[in-house]
Design an enzyme around this catalytic site. Structure first.
Site, PDB file in Angstrom:
ATOM      1  N   ARG A  51      -9.618  39.179  27.269  1.00  0.00           N
ATOM      2  CA  ARG A  51      -9.573  38.822  28.265  1.00  0.00           C
ATOM      3  C   ARG A  51      -8.684  37.988  29.017  1.00  0.00           C
ATOM      4  O   ARG A  51      -8.263  38.005  30.105  1.00  0.00           O
ATOM      5  CB  ARG A  51     -11.048  38.365  28.947  1.00  0.00           C
ATOM      6  CG  ARG A  51     -11.418  38.059  30.008  1.00  0.00           C
ATOM      7  CD  ARG A  51     -12.777  37.794  30.537  1.00  0.00           C
ATOM      8  NE  ARG A  51     -13.632  37.174  29.718  1.00  0.00           N
ATOM      9  CZ  ARG A  51     -13.860  36.047  29.094  1.00  0.00           C
ATOM     10  NH1 ARG A  51     -12.793  34.932  29.939  1.00  0.00           N
ATOM     11  NH2 ARG A  51     -14.443  35.417  28.476  1.00  0.00           N
ATOM     12  N   TYR A 104      -8.112  51.916  53.521  1.00  0.00           N
ATOM     13  CA  TYR A 104      -8.779  52.793  52.207  1.00  0.00           C
ATOM     14  C   TYR A 104     -10.370  51.970  52.822  1.00  0.00           C
ATOM     15  O   TYR A 104     -10.771  51.263  52.826  1.00  0.00           O
ATOM     16  CB  TYR A 104      -8.675  52.315  51.282  1.00  0.00           C
ATOM     17  CG  TYR A 104      -9.318  52.671  49.835  1.00  0.00           C
ATOM     18  CD1 TYR A 104      -9.789  54.094  49.813  1.00  0.00           C
ATOM     19  CD2 TYR A 104      -9.829  51.698  48.887  1.00  0.00           C
ATOM     20  CE1 TYR A 104     -10.738  54.707  48.923  1.00  0.00           C
ATOM     21  CE2 TYR A 104     -10.962  52.399  48.080  1.00  0.00           C
ATOM     22  CZ  TYR A 104     -10.992  53.665  47.986  1.00  0.00           C
ATOM     23  OH  TYR A 104     -11.997  54.116  47.074  1.00  0.00           O
ATOM     24  N   ASP A 176      -1.154  46.183  50.663  1.00  0.00           N
ATOM     25  CA  ASP A 176      -1.591  47.207  49.991  1.00  0.00           C
ATOM     26  C   ASP A 176      -0.467  48.136  50.015  1.00  0.00           C
ATOM     27  O   ASP A 176      -0.286  48.708  50.905  1.00  0.00           O
ATOM     28  CB  ASP A 176      -2.908  47.832  50.305  1.00  0.00           C
ATOM     29  CG  ASP A 176      -3.193  48.761  49.427  1.00  0.00           C
ATOM     30  OD1 ASP A 176      -2.769  49.440  48.753  1.00  0.00           O
ATOM     31  OD2 ASP A 176      -4.461  49.001  49.317  1.00  0.00           O
ATOM     32  N   LYS A 201      -2.819  55.390  41.166  1.00  0.00           N
ATOM     33  CA  LYS A 201      -2.261  56.308  41.974  1.00  0.00           C
ATOM     34  C   LYS A 201      -0.838  56.590  41.508  1.00  0.00           C
ATOM     35  O   LYS A 201      -0.518  56.963  40.449  1.00  0.00           O
ATOM     36  CB  LYS A 201      -2.212  55.947  43.590  1.00  0.00           C
ATOM     37  CG  LYS A 201      -3.674  55.329  43.853  1.00  0.00           C
ATOM     38  CD  LYS A 201      -4.763  56.790  43.947  1.00  0.00           C
ATOM     39  CE  LYS A 201      -6.354  56.173  44.146  1.00  0.00           C
ATOM     40  NZ  LYS A 201      -6.851  54.841  44.339  1.00  0.00           N
TER      41      LYS A 201
HETATM   42  C1  LIG Z   1      -4.829  52.455  49.528  1.00  0.00           C
HETATM   43  C2  LIG Z   1      -5.809  52.121  48.531  1.00  0.00           C
HETATM   44  N1  LIG Z   1      -5.924  50.727  48.086  1.00  0.00           N
HETATM   45  C3  LIG Z   1      -7.087  50.476  47.030  1.00  0.00           C
HETATM   46  C4  LIG Z   1      -7.824  51.357  46.510  1.00  0.00           C
HETATM   47  C5  LIG Z   1      -8.855  51.194  45.592  1.00  0.00           C
HETATM   48  O1  LIG Z   1      -8.210  51.446  44.223  1.00  0.00           O
HETATM   49  P1  LIG Z   1      -8.972  51.870  43.007  1.00  0.00           P
HETATM   50  O2  LIG Z   1      -9.715  52.973  43.310  1.00  0.00           O
HETATM   51  O3  LIG Z   1      -7.999  51.830  41.753  1.00  0.00           O
HETATM   52  O4  LIG Z   1     -10.157  50.661  42.862  1.00  0.00           O
HETATM   53  C6  LIG Z   1      -7.545  52.838  46.742  1.00  0.00           C
HETATM   54  C7  LIG Z   1      -8.173  53.795  46.204  1.00  0.00           C
HETATM   55  O5  LIG Z   1      -8.200  55.021  46.687  1.00  0.00           O
HETATM   56  C8  LIG Z   1      -6.493  53.074  47.889  1.00  0.00           C
HETATM   57  O6  LIG Z   1      -6.245  54.311  48.129  1.00  0.00           O
END
Ligand SMILES: Cc1ncc(COP(=O)(O)O)c(C=O)c1O
Length: 381
Positions: A51, A104, A176, A201
């Site tokens: 961890r 998101y 992000d 992604k």
């Molecule tokens: C733009 C964006 N940020 C954050 C996330 C969250 O990521 P995770 O699904 O890996 O927790 C997503 C998930 O679809 C996303 O599309």
């Protein structure tokens, strides 16, 4: 590995020196929870418990820092685990954050349904408009949160302008960068303080692993986040780190192909009678086109469009697609289609982040583009 090397060289080599003992060119998966110590207080090379630190995760973290041009990167069990760790490391009850009015759905849910209960206030603002973001800030604003391009409306935020606004109010700018990936856009160089990724992604790129990351410019903030990564414990496991690193090595070539295919699909969709509008930052008529052209290398593999027949038609198109798999997530080699209002963004229903019912989102993969167009053609007919 420093900035003197090109992006693809860093993707393939940063953090990935041949194994010191065997010469293995691929970093081993250190699938271990703990490490034998030579004496009390003498862990070998600092490793004591996975961890707190694991060599496979370190390899991924070093590579991510090199790709985003950051001082430090930290890898987590998911994008949301990364976001949660950042929010709880930087904010305290009574603080405030500005979030995008298009983001998101899970990010919205984290602020509205989780962090708010712990006393963190938030305001949703249109992040394409830096003045509106400035107006939404309060003396307690600690974070200005941006996505660019946004999920799912493909809005574009001017990162340098938002950094000025955030810093004028003594807040940090978080970007992000999931939709663009570091290959297309590097927010830290434009003034952002923290980059967030769902590595699930484009970075992972093969729809076979869930993960997240934070990358920062300031080493002090990096130390603070590393403390919280260990203290909160939402770490990326060794095999997940290895899979993500394996995906990253081809990020550059994959992104070029994602962009090529997306451009061809946008061309096909524009003017189709079943399509009321196409949302893609590469279109000159997109309101964020100039900003995107200045801060991105190309415009990415995500495309959204509005169905001329309304919500029922949008749902029908999603159901009829065959090669485009009906699925949540994005950024993998295979093409995906989804209905954001009923799938990825269902948690934003009734909120300022609610998405239109006639919207269809495509994650354009790297298949033969003629096959993808033929599939859309039958789905839209
Ligand atoms: C733009 C964006 N940020 C954050 C996330 C969250 O990521 P995770 O699904 O890996 O927790 C997503 C998930 O679809 C996303 O599309």
């Amino acid at each position: 590995m420093g900035k003197g090397y090109g992006f693809d060289t860093r993707a393939i080599h940063a953090g990935q020196q041949p194994d010191a003992r065997t010469g293995a060119v691929v970093p081993p998966i250190f699938q271990t929870s703990t490490f034998a110590q030579d004496a009390v207080g003498s862990p070998r090379q600092g490793y004591e418990y996975s961890r707190s630190g694991n060599p496979t995760r370190d390899a991924l973290q070093e590579c991510l820092a090199a790709l985003e041009g950051g001082a430090r990167a930290l890898a987590f069990a998911s994008g949301l685990a990364a976001e949660d760790t950042l929010v709880r490391a930087v904010c305290a009850p009574g603080d405030h954050v500005v979030i995008p009015d298009d983001a998101y759905g899970g990010t919205y849910r984290l602020f509205a349904k989780v962090a708010q209960r712990w006393g963190l206030a938030w305001t949703a603002a249109p992040i394409a408009d830096p003045e509106a973001v400035a107006a939404a800030m309060t003396p307690r604003t600690r974070l200005v949160w941006a996505e660019t391009p946004t999920n799912p409306l493909l809005g574009v935020a001017d990162i340098a302008a938002l950094a000025e606004v955030a810093h004028a109010g003594h807040a940090l700018l978080v970007v992000d960068n999931t939709f663009a990936s570091p290959y297309l856009q590097q927010p830290l160089a434009l003034g952002a303080d923290v980059v967030v990724h769902s590595t699930t992604k484009y970075l992972g790129g093969h729809s076979d692993v869930v993960g997240g990351a934070l990358v920062v410019r300031d080493p002090g903030l990096g130390d603070e986040l590393a403390f919280h990564q260990n203290a909160m414990g939402a770490v990326c496991g060794p095999f997940d780190a290895w899979l993500t690193l394996r995906g990253i090595r081809t990020l550059g070539v994959r992104m070029e192909r994602h962009c090529d295919n997306a451009e061809r699909i946008v061309e096909y969709l524009c003017g189709h009678p079943a399509v009321a509008g196409v949302l893609y930052p590469g279109l000159t008529e997109h309101p964020g086109h100039k900003v995107a052209a200045a801060q991105m290398r190309r415009f990415g593999g995500m495309v959204s469009f509005r169905a001329a027949g309304g919500e029922a038609a949008a749902v029908e198109i999603c159901n009829r697609a065959r090669l485009f798999l009906l699925a949540e997530s994005l950024g993998g080699v295979e093409s995906l289609i989804e209905h954001p209002a009923r799938m990825t963004h269902a948690s934003a229903a009734g909120s300022p982040l609610e998405v239109p019912g006639d919207l269809v989102r495509l994650s354009v993969g790297i298949e033969t583009v003629e096959d993808l167009i033929a599939d859309l053609d039958q789905a839209l007919r």
